[in-house]
Design a protein around this motif. Structure first.
Motif, PDB file in Angstrom:
ATOM      1  N   ASP A  35       1.894 -51.939 -88.050  1.00 41.15           N
ATOM      2  CA  ASP A  35       1.570 -53.125 -88.850  1.00 41.15           C
ATOM      3  C   ASP A  35       1.413 -54.395 -88.022  1.00 41.15           C
ATOM      4  N   GLY A  36       1.732 -54.324 -86.738  1.00 37.89           N
ATOM      5  CA  GLY A  36       1.655 -55.508 -85.891  1.00 37.89           C
ATOM      6  C   GLY A  36       2.720 -56.545 -86.210  1.00 37.89           C
ATOM      7  N   THR A  37       3.900 -56.074 -86.621  1.00 39.20           N
ATOM      8  CA  THR A  37       4.969 -57.001 -87.024  1.00 39.20           C
ATOM      9  C   THR A  37       6.211 -56.892 -86.132  1.00 39.20           C
ATOM     10  N   VAL A  38       6.049 -56.327 -84.951  1.00 33.88           N
ATOM     11  CA  VAL A  38       7.200 -56.211 -84.035  1.00 33.88           C
ATOM     12  C   VAL A  38       7.747 -57.615 -83.746  1.00 33.88           C
ATOM     13  N   PRO A  39       9.035 -57.865 -83.998  1.00 34.18           N
ATOM     14  CA  PRO A  39       9.612 -59.210 -83.820  1.00 34.18           C
ATOM     15  C   PRO A  39       9.975 -59.491 -82.363  1.00 34.18           C
ATOM     16  N   LEU A  40       8.985 -59.512 -81.486  1.00 38.70           N
ATOM     17  CA  LEU A  40       9.246 -59.620 -80.052  1.00 38.70           C
ATOM     18  C   LEU A  40      10.005 -60.888 -79.681  1.00 38.70           C
ATOM     19  N   ALA A  41       9.673 -62.006 -80.307  1.00 37.73           N
ATOM     20  CA  ALA A  41      10.343 -63.261 -79.955  1.00 37.73           C
ATOM     21  C   ALA A  41      11.841 -63.174 -80.229  1.00 37.73           C
ATOM     22  N   VAL A  42      12.211 -62.634 -81.389  1.00 32.99           N
ATOM     23  CA  VAL A  42      13.631 -62.503 -81.750  1.00 32.99           C
ATOM     24  C   VAL A  42      14.320 -61.512 -80.819  1.00 32.99           C
ATOM     25  N   LEU A  43      13.667 -60.400 -80.535  1.00 35.11           N
ATOM     26  CA  LEU A  43      14.257 -59.387 -79.660  1.00 35.11           C
ATOM     27  C   LEU A  43      14.511 -59.949 -78.266  1.00 35.11           C
ATOM     28  N   ARG A  44      13.538 -60.674 -77.733  1.00 34.05           N
ATOM     29  CA  ARG A  44      13.697 -61.235 -76.388  1.00 34.05           C
ATOM     30  C   ARG A  44      14.759 -62.331 -76.357  1.00 34.05           C
ATOM     31  N   GLU A  45      14.794 -63.154 -77.379  1.00 33.77           N
ATOM     32  CA  GLU A  45      15.807 -64.220 -77.433  1.00 33.77           C
ATOM     33  C   GLU A  45      17.210 -63.621 -77.532  1.00 33.77           C
ATOM     34  N   THR A  46      17.363 -62.611 -78.382  1.00 38.53           N
ATOM     35  CA  THR A  46      18.675 -61.972 -78.549  1.00 38.53           C
ATOM     36  C   THR A  46      19.096 -61.249 -77.280  1.00 38.53           C
ATOM     37  N   LEU A  47      18.159 -60.579 -76.626  1.00 40.77           N
ATOM     38  CA  LEU A  47      18.460 -59.910 -75.368  1.00 40.77           C
ATOM     39  C   LEU A  47      18.907 -60.921 -74.314  1.00 40.77           C
ATOM     40  N   ALA A  48      18.255 -62.079 -74.259  1.00 46.67           N
ATOM     41  CA  ALA A  48      18.644 -63.119 -73.298  1.00 46.67           C
ATOM     42  C   ALA A  48      20.072 -63.591 -73.564  1.00 46.67           C
ATOM     43  N   GLN A  66      18.975 -55.152 -86.136  1.00 42.04           N
ATOM     44  CA  GLN A  66      18.644 -55.508 -87.515  1.00 42.04           C
ATOM     45  C   GLN A  66      17.285 -56.192 -87.584  1.00 42.04           C
ATOM     46  N   ALA A  67      16.930 -56.955 -86.547  1.00 43.50           N
ATOM     47  CA  ALA A  67      15.624 -57.625 -86.518  1.00 43.50           C
ATOM     48  C   ALA A  67      14.493 -56.611 -86.560  1.00 43.50           C
ATOM     49  N   MET A  68      14.651 -55.502 -85.841  1.00 42.20           N
ATOM     50  CA  MET A  68      13.627 -54.454 -85.881  1.00 42.20           C
ATOM     51  C   MET A  68      13.492 -53.872 -87.281  1.00 42.20           C
ATOM     52  N   ILE A  69      14.644 -53.641 -87.918  1.00 43.98           N
ATOM     53  CA  ILE A  69      14.639 -53.061 -89.267  1.00 43.98           C
ATOM     54  C   ILE A  69      14.031 -54.046 -90.269  1.00 43.98           C
ATOM     55  N   ASP A  70      14.452 -55.303 -90.212  1.00 37.77           N
ATOM     56  CA  ASP A  70      13.978 -56.309 -91.167  1.00 37.77           C
ATOM     57  C   ASP A  70      12.471 -56.514 -91.072  1.00 37.77           C
ATOM     58  N   ALA A  71      11.922 -56.350 -89.858  1.00 35.27           N
ATOM     59  CA  ALA A  71      10.493 -56.588 -89.647  1.00 35.27           C
ATOM     60  C   ALA A  71       9.613 -55.591 -90.390  1.00 35.27           C
ATOM     61  N   VAL A  72      10.191 -54.487 -90.868  1.00 32.36           N
ATOM     62  CA  VAL A  72       9.420 -53.520 -91.652  1.00 32.36           C
ATOM     63  C   VAL A  72       9.007 -54.138 -92.990  1.00 32.36           C
TER      64      VAL A  72
END
Length: 218
Positions: free
Chosen positions: A99-112, A141-147
């Protein structure tokens, strides 16, 4: 508009879920209602009500004549938790890539944020470990919510207490586990960013398998 005050039961429930159950030292011990009431600043009644709610969730056991017991999670329970997480997280990766909805910004911020905690060098500190796992749960949870599926999101969120318990335990079971988790998360992010679904599935499976191994070998 009047401000709604948190009830004594809710305060006790929050304390038990967020502080007591996540503490590795609390596993396999009995809890004192009087001591808990004093710590939380409420009477014994709301503490008992909160404990009964946790009994219904399977997180506490009430043993006749002995009181509230915190049963350690069994190997089977941990395996089942990781299996369920794998099903949900792989589905989320597949759907968000499609769907092109991968929350990359949130994932990268949380990883940092996790990397900063890991770099702090306080692997044996419960407060740091809990903060690290809280960010871990935000990541997943961000990955799950992005669905965009509210029932899926609620189902995953319902695993929160158990995930905190096993997550914190895993950090204390293996040296440098925080840094290892950051590396595992980085591989998940890289695969999602590249749009590589098979690599994302492998990275998710590897992350959960390594966590399971750490817990079962402890």
């Amino acid at each position: 508009m009047p401000v709604l005050r948190e009830s004594g039961r809710d305060r006790a429930l929050h304390y038990l879920r967020e502080t007591v159950l996540v503490d590795p030292d609390a596993q396999g011990t009995f809890l004192s209602e009087v001591e808990l009431a004093n710590r939380i600043g409420v009477s014994r009644t709301p503490v008992r009500e909160a404990l009964l709610l946790l009994v219904a969730d399977g997180l506490i056991e009430m043993l006749p004549g002995r009181g509230a017991y915190v049963p350690p999670m069994t190997g089977r329970q941990i395996r089942e938790l990781m299996e369920l997480r794998g099903v949900l997280e792989r589905h989320a990766a597949s759907r968000t890539l499609a769907d092109g909805t991968v929350p990359l910004a949130v994932l990268r911020e949380t990883l940092a944020e996790q990397e900063r905690l890991a770099d702090g060098g306080n692997d044996g500190d419960l407060e740091t470990a809990t903060a690290f796992i809280d960010r871990d749960m935000v990541f997943h949870q961000a990955m799950i919510d992005a669905v965009g599926n509210s029932m899926l999101a609620r189902t995953y969120a319902g695993l929160r207490v158990r995930q905190r318990r096993v997550g914190v335990a895993a950090l204390f079971c293996s040296a440098n586990r925080q840094r290892a988790v950051c590396g595992e998360h980085e591989r998940i992010v890289e695969a999602l960013a590249a749009g590589d679904e098979p690599a994302a599935m492998r990275a998710i499976d590897e992350h959960l398998a390594l966590t399971l191994r750490v817990l079962l070998e402890a």
